[in-house]
Design a protein around this motif. Sequence first.
Motif, mmCIF file in Angstrom:
data_model
loop_
_atom_site.group_PDB
_atom_site.id
_atom_site.type_symbol
_atom_site.label_atom_id
_atom_site.label_comp_id
_atom_site.label_asym_id
_atom_site.label_seq_id
_atom_site.Cartn_x
_atom_site.Cartn_y
_atom_site.Cartn_z
ATOM 1 N N UNK A 295 0.861 -1.203 0.000
ATOM 2 C CA UNK A 295 0.000 0.000 0.000
ATOM 3 C C UNK A 295 0.883 1.235 0.000
ATOM 4 N N UNK A 296 0.710 2.135 -0.918
ATOM 5 C CA UNK A 296 1.618 3.255 -1.092
ATOM 6 C C UNK A 296 1.639 4.175 0.098
ATOM 7 N N UNK A 297 0.505 4.446 0.682
ATOM 8 C CA UNK A 297 0.443 5.461 1.720
ATOM 9 C C UNK A 297 0.433 4.853 3.124
ATOM 10 N N UNK A 298 1.176 3.774 3.316
ATOM 11 C CA UNK A 298 1.243 3.138 4.625
ATOM 12 C C UNK A 298 2.642 3.281 5.194
ATOM 13 N N UNK A 299 2.788 4.076 6.225
ATOM 14 C CA UNK A 299 4.092 4.303 6.832
ATOM 15 C C UNK A 299 4.688 3.047 7.451
ATOM 16 N N UNK A 300 3.927 2.261 8.208
ATOM 17 C CA UNK A 300 4.539 1.118 8.860
ATOM 18 C C UNK A 300 5.280 0.205 7.901
ATOM 19 N N UNK B 209 3.406 0.705 -11.972
ATOM 20 C CA UNK B 209 3.173 -0.369 -11.010
ATOM 21 C C UNK B 209 1.707 -0.530 -10.642
ATOM 22 N N UNK B 210 1.023 0.599 -10.479
ATOM 23 C CA UNK B 210 -0.321 0.540 -9.904
ATOM 24 C C UNK B 210 -1.432 0.837 -10.912
ATOM 25 N N UNK B 211 -1.109 1.544 -11.987
ATOM 26 C CA UNK B 211 -2.139 1.891 -12.965
ATOM 27 C C UNK B 211 -1.919 1.209 -14.307
ATOM 28 N N UNK B 212 -0.771 0.537 -14.465
ATOM 29 C CA UNK B 212 -0.506 -0.193 -15.697
ATOM 30 C C UNK B 212 -0.431 0.687 -16.918
ATOM 31 N N UNK B 213 0.122 1.868 -16.782
ATOM 32 C CA UNK B 213 0.215 2.806 -17.899
ATOM 33 C C UNK B 213 1.515 3.578 -17.814
ATOM 34 N N UNK B 214 1.871 4.181 -18.936
ATOM 35 C CA UNK B 214 3.070 5.024 -18.954
ATOM 36 C C UNK B 214 2.782 6.345 -18.253
ATOM 37 N N UNK C 61 4.993 9.558 -9.266
ATOM 38 C CA UNK C 61 5.600 9.339 -10.578
ATOM 39 C C UNK C 61 7.054 8.881 -10.430
ATOM 40 N N UNK C 62 7.791 9.513 -9.517
ATOM 41 C CA UNK C 62 9.197 9.145 -9.318
ATOM 42 C C UNK C 62 9.362 7.686 -8.911
#
Length: 269
Positions: free
Chosen positions: A1-6, A132-137, A125-126
């Motif tokens: 999960x991108x926005x999970x600090x732990x 990875x998550x949207x399957x697009x350029x 984006x970086x």
Amino acid sequence: MILTFPSLLGRRGAAPLFLLLASLTPLLAQAHGISAEDRQRMLDSGYLQYIGLGATHMLTGYDHLLFLFGVVFFLTTFKDVAKFVTVFTLGHCITLIFATFYGITWNYFLIDAVIALSVMYKAFDNNGGFQKHLGMASPNLLGMVFGFGLLHGFGLSTRLQQLPLGDDGTAMLLRILSFNLGVEFGQIAALTVMVAVLAAWRRRPSFARFSFAANQLLMHVGALLLLMQLHGYLHDSDPDSFRFPEQEHRHIHEDMDVEKTVDPNRNSL
């Protein structure tokens, strides 16, 4: 999960980071502030004062600097840095000058909230989020940097419009241009430090290990800025909802007949 600090730092590592960000909240909240003293100095001083305020405003504009940091994070050549910074500068000059001169404005908390989203976007984006998550350029980076430059310039304009710019069109334009020049000076100073630090860091093995984590942190700081600006907007749009409802509280006490709740018969045993 991108926005999970732990998942990134662990619970023990996240707590000190949140405390650090909380301690920076007053600075972040004031990053775009223009004090009453600055307003008066604008009335009494010349164009150099606008240049100085523009430079100071950029150097304390954490959202602008964080976005620029994300833009140059993976740029390795002077040509690429110059290209993207020029596009960003062109964008924010356009809206800063024209929006201010023609008095086009919006709620600055909402503008700054979208600017915070631009910080999150660049960090996403970086880290290859689109792939990875949207399957697009990734969308065209130059175009996005230019578009966000327009947005950042609009944010700068809302603050500049809080200053007394005068009624004379020529003098007003010169003050706007002076402020814009100061912004550019501040941007150059900040970018010089950013590019130097990143260039030195890239030579170390830790860059490959921690670049992902650094951009995750950048995304979380952008999220913090977003929440702060939305909180400021709620205060600005409906300040009464954040105040203690004194009259309502008093009515409740009156309905309960609180003044007569003491039984004098208990004074004697």
